[in-house]
Motif scaffolding. Structure first.
Motif, PDB file in Angstrom:
ATOM      1  N   VAL A 177       0.861  -1.186   0.000  1.00  0.00           N
ATOM      2  CA  VAL A 177       0.000   0.000   0.000  1.00  0.00           C
ATOM      3  C   VAL A 177       0.900   1.239   0.000  1.00  0.00           C
ATOM      4  N   SER A 178       0.460   2.272  -0.698  1.00  0.00           N
ATOM      5  CA  SER A 178       1.225   3.527  -0.680  1.00  0.00           C
ATOM      6  C   SER A 178       0.748   4.396   0.484  1.00  0.00           C
ATOM      7  N   GLY A 179       1.595   5.339   0.875  1.00  0.00           N
ATOM      8  CA  GLY A 179       1.209   6.317   1.902  1.00  0.00           C
ATOM      9  C   GLY A 179       0.964   5.685   3.256  1.00  0.00           C
ATOM     10  N   ILE A 180       0.169   6.358   4.067  1.00  0.00           N
ATOM     11  CA  ILE A 180      -0.124   5.871   5.420  1.00  0.00           C
ATOM     12  C   ILE A 180      -1.629   5.751   5.564  1.00  0.00           C
ATOM     13  N   PRO A 181      -2.164   4.537   5.346  1.00  0.00           N
ATOM     14  CA  PRO A 181      -3.610   4.392   5.393  1.00  0.00           C
ATOM     15  C   PRO A 181      -4.168   4.762   6.767  1.00  0.00           C
ATOM     16  N   GLY A 182      -5.310   5.407   6.744  1.00  0.00           N
ATOM     17  CA  GLY A 182      -5.982   5.795   7.984  1.00  0.00           C
ATOM     18  C   GLY A 182      -5.905   7.275   8.278  1.00  0.00           C
ATOM     19  N   GLU A 183      -4.900   7.942   7.733  1.00  0.00           N
ATOM     20  CA  GLU A 183      -4.739   9.356   8.100  1.00  0.00           C
ATOM     21  C   GLU A 183      -5.882  10.221   7.589  1.00  0.00           C
ATOM     22  N   GLY A 218       0.948   5.169 -10.158  1.00  0.00           N
ATOM     23  CA  GLY A 218       0.147   4.256 -10.981  1.00  0.00           C
ATOM     24  C   GLY A 218       0.789   4.026 -12.338  1.00  0.00           C
ATOM     25  N   ARG A 219       1.323   5.099 -12.921  1.00  0.00           N
ATOM     26  CA  ARG A 219       1.991   4.956 -14.228  1.00  0.00           C
ATOM     27  C   ARG A 219       3.208   4.022 -14.096  1.00  0.00           C
ATOM     28  N   ALA A 220       3.951   4.190 -13.004  1.00  0.00           N
ATOM     29  CA  ALA A 220       5.144   3.362 -12.816  1.00  0.00           C
ATOM     30  C   ALA A 220       4.769   1.908 -12.532  1.00  0.00           C
ATOM     31  N   LEU A 246       4.662  -3.167 -13.683  1.00  0.00           N
ATOM     32  CA  LEU A 246       5.342  -3.843 -12.571  1.00  0.00           C
ATOM     33  C   LEU A 246       4.386  -4.667 -11.718  1.00  0.00           C
ATOM     34  N   ALA A 247       3.247  -4.065 -11.374  1.00  0.00           N
ATOM     35  CA  ALA A 247       2.324  -4.715 -10.441  1.00  0.00           C
ATOM     36  C   ALA A 247       1.468  -5.736 -11.181  1.00  0.00           C
ATOM     37  N   PRO A 271       7.155 -11.554  -6.219  1.00  0.00           N
ATOM     38  CA  PRO A 271       8.385 -11.355  -5.429  1.00  0.00           C
ATOM     39  C   PRO A 271       9.607 -11.064  -6.287  1.00  0.00           C
ATOM     40  N   GLU A 272       9.659 -11.647  -7.487  1.00  0.00           N
ATOM     41  CA  GLU A 272      10.863 -11.424  -8.314  1.00  0.00           C
ATOM     42  C   GLU A 272      10.919 -10.023  -8.927  1.00  0.00           C
ATOM     43  N   ARG A 273       9.857  -9.232  -8.778  1.00  0.00           N
ATOM     44  CA  ARG A 273       9.892  -7.861  -9.302  1.00  0.00           C
ATOM     45  C   ARG A 273      10.228  -6.827  -8.216  1.00  0.00           C
ATOM     46  N   VAL A 274      10.419  -7.293  -6.965  1.00  0.00           N
ATOM     47  CA  VAL A 274      10.566  -6.351  -5.854  1.00  0.00           C
ATOM     48  C   VAL A 274      11.782  -5.431  -6.000  1.00  0.00           C
ATOM     49  N   ALA A 275      12.925  -6.001  -6.433  1.00  0.00           N
ATOM     50  CA  ALA A 275      14.136  -5.184  -6.528  1.00  0.00           C
ATOM     51  C   ALA A 275      13.943  -4.058  -7.547  1.00  0.00           C
ATOM     52  N   GLU A 276      13.390  -4.414  -8.695  1.00  0.00           N
ATOM     53  CA  GLU A 276      13.123  -3.419  -9.745  1.00  0.00           C
ATOM     54  C   GLU A 276      12.115  -2.371  -9.243  1.00  0.00           C
ATOM     55  N   PHE A 277      11.094  -2.884  -8.566  1.00  0.00           N
ATOM     56  CA  PHE A 277      10.067  -2.015  -8.000  1.00  0.00           C
ATOM     57  C   PHE A 277      10.692  -0.989  -7.045  1.00  0.00           C
ATOM     58  N   GLU A 278      11.553  -1.462  -6.169  1.00  0.00           N
ATOM     59  CA  GLU A 278      12.134  -0.536  -5.184  1.00  0.00           C
ATOM     60  C   GLU A 278      12.976   0.532  -5.861  1.00  0.00           C
ATOM     61  N   HIS A 279      13.651   0.148  -6.895  1.00  0.00           N
ATOM     62  CA  HIS A 279      14.490   1.086  -7.631  1.00  0.00           C
ATOM     63  C   HIS A 279      13.634   2.164  -8.309  1.00  0.00           C
ATOM     64  N   VAL A 280      12.567   1.737  -8.962  1.00  0.00           N
ATOM     65  CA  VAL A 280      11.756   2.657  -9.762  1.00  0.00           C
ATOM     66  C   VAL A 280      10.814   3.481  -8.882  1.00  0.00           C
ATOM     67  N   VAL A 281      10.240   2.837  -7.868  1.00  0.00           N
ATOM     68  CA  VAL A 281       9.102   3.427  -7.181  1.00  0.00           C
ATOM     69  C   VAL A 281       9.477   4.188  -5.911  1.00  0.00           C
ATOM     70  N   SER A 282      10.581   3.803  -5.272  1.00  0.00           N
ATOM     71  CA  SER A 282      10.850   4.448  -3.985  1.00  0.00           C
ATOM     72  C   SER A 282      10.967   5.973  -4.061  1.00  0.00           C
ATOM     73  N   PRO A 283      11.435   6.568  -5.185  1.00  0.00           N
ATOM     74  CA  PRO A 283      11.428   8.040  -5.196  1.00  0.00           C
ATOM     75  C   PRO A 283      10.026   8.646  -5.347  1.00  0.00           C
ATOM     76  N   LEU A 284       9.041   7.841  -5.762  1.00  0.00           N
ATOM     77  CA  LEU A 284       7.714   8.395  -6.069  1.00  0.00           C
ATOM     78  C   LEU A 284       6.805   8.469  -4.858  1.00  0.00           C
TER      79      LEU A 284
END
Ligand code: ADP
Ligand code: MG
Length: 327
Positions: A159-165, A200-202, A206-207, A273-286
């Protein structure tokens, strides 16, 4: 009637007609319908959401927040499909035509629209209770469209962000817990949700599945699982901590907001699970994204979500929002 109260056509001309910057708008506001050019290699993606005063936002909500939110919740739906938003239509039912209200509404709406390059191309303006309906249209590549139905056993749930806020922010408004810095920031999470369009675009390629969280994390994860014919485990210990919520609420209330609170407009998605490394690289700045669980094979009851705490199954009662739920 007040002398400067605008009529229907003045409202459209003054507040909702803007110079067109998009070349794919062949006809915008002013004719009987809009005429839009969809690129030949893309598919059209359409979504619509209605906000009703007293149901989706408290009666005293400032007009610019209503204008912003009406568009934001729609952009969030396109984000969940991995689509690029292009155009919007706005149906506005207003009890009266107050220039200051209309200006505030238009500022909130167009401010967000400009950030995403979205153009208002038509709509409808009527007198009635305050009800705002927005339709957004966007485009997406014809390969790799994000749907709710693609999750596979073994996929990780994020999940993105902090759910509940956002739900906590609504509670702040409703209970008048005003004043503190935390209260103000939580309010803003409700009033100004950030549609996760870039995320979502990224995620599009991937997802395996995605949706936006509008009715509550637990119920929405159930919907994603049902669509995918799967079940899921949700690890409560992994839910992203909210310093803002914990400043004003105890751990139990915070968890309830996180699981049952609507209005976050974050993305819930699944990843092999095999896409996690790529995901972290692409998505963590977003955006902040947190792994909160895992998809399992759908047994007797696809759509079932099992909550775990300290590795143990726990019963959680966190019904999500349902307009027609029996009281
Ligand atoms: P009609 O009666 O032919 O449906 P309207 O008088 O309702 O047309 O609308 C005239 C034009 O203004 C149309 O292009 C319509 O899409 C546009 N329009 C009406 N209300 C809005 C609004 N709130 N925002 C943007 N465009 C609007
Ligand atoms: Mg007409």
């Amino acid at each position: 009637m007040h002398a400067d109260t605008p009529g229907e056509f003045d409202i459209i001309a003054r507040y909702f007609t803007r110079h067109s910057a998009r070349r794919d708008v062949l006809l915008g506001v002013g004719d009987d319908a809009a005429l839009l050019q969809v690129p030949a290699d893309r598919r059209l993606v359409a979504a619509m959401d209605t906000l009703v005063e007293g149901v989706h936002f408290p009666a005293a909500t400032a007009a610019d927040h209503i204008g912003y939110r009406a568009l934001a919740v729609n952009l969030s739906d396109l984000a969940a499909m991995g689509a690029e938003p292009s155009w919007a239509l706005l149906s506005l039912s207003l009890p009266n035509a107050e220039p200051a209200w209309l200006q505030g509404f238009a500022d909130g709406f167009f401010g967000l629209a400009a950030r995403h390059g979205v153009e208002l191309v038509g709509g409808d303006t009527v007198r009635g209770p305050l009800v705002v309906t927005v339709q957004v249209l966007g485009v997406v590549e014809s390969n790799g469209i994000l749907k709710r139905s693609g999750a596979q056993p073994g996929d990780l749930v994020y999940v993105s962000g902090i759910p509940g806020e956002a739900a906590a922010g609504l509670n702040v408004i409703q209970t008048g817990k005003a004043g503190s810095d935390a209260a103000m920031q939580l309010r803003q999470r409700f009033e100004r949700p950030e549609p996760r369009v870039e995320l979502g675009r990224a995620l599009r390629t991937l997802a395996t599945a995605a949706m936006d969280v509008s009715d509550g994390l637990l119920t929405d994860l159930g919907k994603l699982c049902r669509a995918s014919g799967c079940e899921a485990t949700l690890n409560l210990d992994l839910l992203p901590a909210s310093l803002l919520m914990r400043t004003l609420y105890d751990a139990e209330a915070t968890e309830r907001f996180a699981l049952a609170g609507g209005d976050d407009y974050e993305l819930l998605f699944t990843l092999a699970p095999e896409r996690v490394a790529e995901f972290e690289h692409v998505v963590s700045p977003l955006a902040l994204c947190t792994c909160i669980g895992k998809i399992a094979r759908g047994g007797q009851a696809p759509g079932t979500v099992t909550c775990l705490r300290n590795g143990q199954t726990v019963a959680v009662n966190a019904p999500g929002f349902d307009h027609f739920a029996r009281q």
